[in-house]
Design an enzyme around this catalytic site. Structure first.
Site: not given
Length: 409
Positions: A123, A409
Site C-alpha cells: 500500500y 477490521f
C-alpha cells in the site's frame, strides 16, 4: 476479456465474499464471522470487479470515526477486504479499485483512509504510511511479579458474562477513545467484534471470559480473555489469552493485570496486541521475561491534506510550509502552510517557500505521532529546506501517548 468495476449489490455478497476467502487461502470462516461481516458491510461503500459473471476483485471502506491527537474524532474510511483473484493478477485491478476508492473517499468528505495490511509493501505506492505499531508479548507469570500503584486493592473485580456485560464494557471503551489517537469510536454492531468467539478458532482455549473492575459500584475497567489449559511433565502450564483490556485509571488497570497474571493453573499471559507504551511494561518486575515484540498495525493515508492537518492539534507551536508530493491523488500536490498549537490549527495552500519536503506517505506515517519526521528524514524520506523547520514540525506532530488501533477490521 474486459472487467467491470461496480458497487456491491447485496445479492452478490456471498460470491464477493467467497472471492475474498479464496484470495486469503480458501479456508472458510465460521458462520458467526460471515454473519457479522455481512451485517457490518456498508454496501454503497463496497466495490467489486467482475469478469463476466465471476467476481475477481473486492474492496470496501467502512465509515469509521478515528481519534487523532488532541482528542477529536475524525471521519475516516476503514479500507478493508481488499483482494484480487490469483487468476487476474497484474492486470491493474488493484490499482483501479484503489483509484475508485480514494476518489469516493474524497467525495464523501473524509480526510483520512486507514487499513491493516496483510503485506505491508502493497500500500505504500498508494500513499499509505505506517501510522501505528502494536506490541505482542508473553508474560512469564511463574517468574515475573507485578508492582502495583496505590489504590489497586480498593478496586473490586467481578466475573461477568461477556454478552451481558457488553454495554458496561463499551461505555468504558467509549471514554478511552479520545485519550489515545488511532482508536475507532465503535458504531452500532461493532461492539460485537471483540466478543466474536467461534469455537472453530479457539484452538483448544475456553470460551471468551470477562472480568469487570469496579469502584464504588461503577465499572472502571474490563478485560476479555480466554484460558488455554496445558499440562507439562513439570506441572500445570496453561495460558491466559488476552483479547481486550481497557481501564479508566492506573489502579483499575493494575488490578486487571494482576488478576490476569494470577489465574490458577496458568503460567503465562499471552498479549496479542497492545499499545507500545502500555502500562503493564512498567508494572512487571522483569520485562525481559515478557519477550515483547513490535510490528506495524494501522496504515494511514491522508486523503485531504488541509482538512486532515486541521483536524488534529499539535503539542508545540508550529508554523511550517510543507511541499507535498502525491502522484496518486494530485489534488494534494503542492505547498501547504500549517500553523497550529495545542488549541487548534489551520492548513492552507500557499505560494511561500517550502520548509520541509515529503510525500503524502510520510505525512500519513507521522500524522498520529507514532513516527517522527526526524526519523523519516534520517532515512532520506523527508527533506529539510529551512534550517530548524524539521525539528519544529517533528516535535509538534508528536503525541504524549502512543497511537494504537485496538482491533482489526
Amino acid at each position: 476479456m474486459t472487467t467491470e468495476l461496480r458497487v456491491l449489490d447485496p445479492a452478490d455478497w456471498d460470491e464477493w465474499y467467497g472471492t475474498l476467502e479464496l484470495s486469503f487461502g480458501g479456508v472458510p470462516e465460521s458462520p458467526q464471522e460471515r454473519k457479522l461481516w455481512r451485517e457490518l458491510t456498508e454496501f454503497d461503500r463496497f466495490i467489486g470487479v467482475w469478469d463476466g459473471e465471476r467476481c475477481v476483485g473486492t474492496a470496501g471502506a467502512f465509515s469509521f470515526r478515528l481519534s487523532v491527537p488532541g482528542g477529536a474524532i475524525v471521519p475516516a474510511a476503514g479500507v478493508t477486504m481488499v483482494s484480487v483473484a490469483a487468476t487476474h493478477r497484474r492486470r491493474g485491478i488493484l490499482t483501479s479499485m484503489m483509484r475508485r476508492q480514494l476518489d469516493d473517499v474524497r467525495a464523501w468528505g473524509e480526510p483520512l483512509a486507514v487499513l491493516t495490511a496483510s503485506e505491508p509493501e502493497i500500500y505504500g505506492r498508494f500513499g499509505y504510511g505506517i501510522a501505528t505499531f502494536t506490541t505482542r508479548a508473553t508474560i512469564d507469570t511463574y517468574r515475573v511479579r507485578l508492582t502495583v500503584p496505590e489504590g489497586t486493592d480498593e478496586v473490586v473485580l467481578r466475573q461477568a458474562d461477556p454478552a451481558k456485560a457488553a454495554a458496561e464494557c463499551e461505555a468504558v471503551y467509549a471514554r478511552r477513545v479520545p485519550a489515545r489517537p488511532g482508536m475507532t469510536a465503535r458504531q452500532p454492531k461493532w461492539e460485537q467484534l471483540p466478543r466474536l468467539d467461534p469455537e472453530s478458532e479457539r484452538g483448544g482455549a475456553s470460551p471468551r471470559q470477562c472480568v469487570l473492575a469496579e469502584r464504588d459500584g461503577e465499572v472502571v475497567g474490563y478485560a476479555l480473555y480466554a484460558i488455554k489449559p496445558n499440562w507439562s511433565p513439570a506441572g500445570v502450564d496453561g495460558s491466559v489469552l488476552l483479547k481486550d483490556l481497557e481501564a479508566l485509571d492506573p489502579a483499575a488497570e493494575a488490578a486487571l493485570w494482576r488478576f490476569l497474571c494470577s489465574i490458577d493453573l496458568t503460567s503465562s499471559v499471552q498479549i496479542h496486541s497492545r499499545p507500545v507504551d502500555d502500562a503493564w511494561q512498567h508494572l512487571v518486575t522483569d520485562v525481559r521475561r515478557c519477550t515483547p515484540t513490535q510490528r506495524d498495525a494501522m496504515h494511514l493515508r491522508v486523503v485531504d491534506v488541509g482538512a486532515a492537518l486541521e483536524a488534529r492539534t499539535y503539542q508545540a507551536p508550529v508554523d511550517v510550509v510543507f511541499e507535498v508530493a502525491d502522484a496518486f491523488c494530485p489534488w494534494n500536490e503542492g505547498r501547504w502552510r500549517l500553523t497550529g498549537d495545542a488549541k487548534g490549527a489551520a492548513c492552507v495552500r500557499t505560494e511561500d517557500a517550502a520548509d520541509v519536503a515529503l510525500s503524502v506517505r510520510e505525512l500519513g506515517a507521522a500524522y498520529l505521532g507514532a513516527t517522527s519526521l526526524v526519523s523519516l528524514a534520517a532515512a532520506g524520506r523527508v527533506r529539510e529546506l529551512r534550517r530548524g523547520a524539521l525539528v519544529e514540525a517533528s516535535v509538534a506532530f508528536g503525541s504524549p501517548v502512543a497511537p494504537w488501533l485496538p482491533h482489526g477490521f
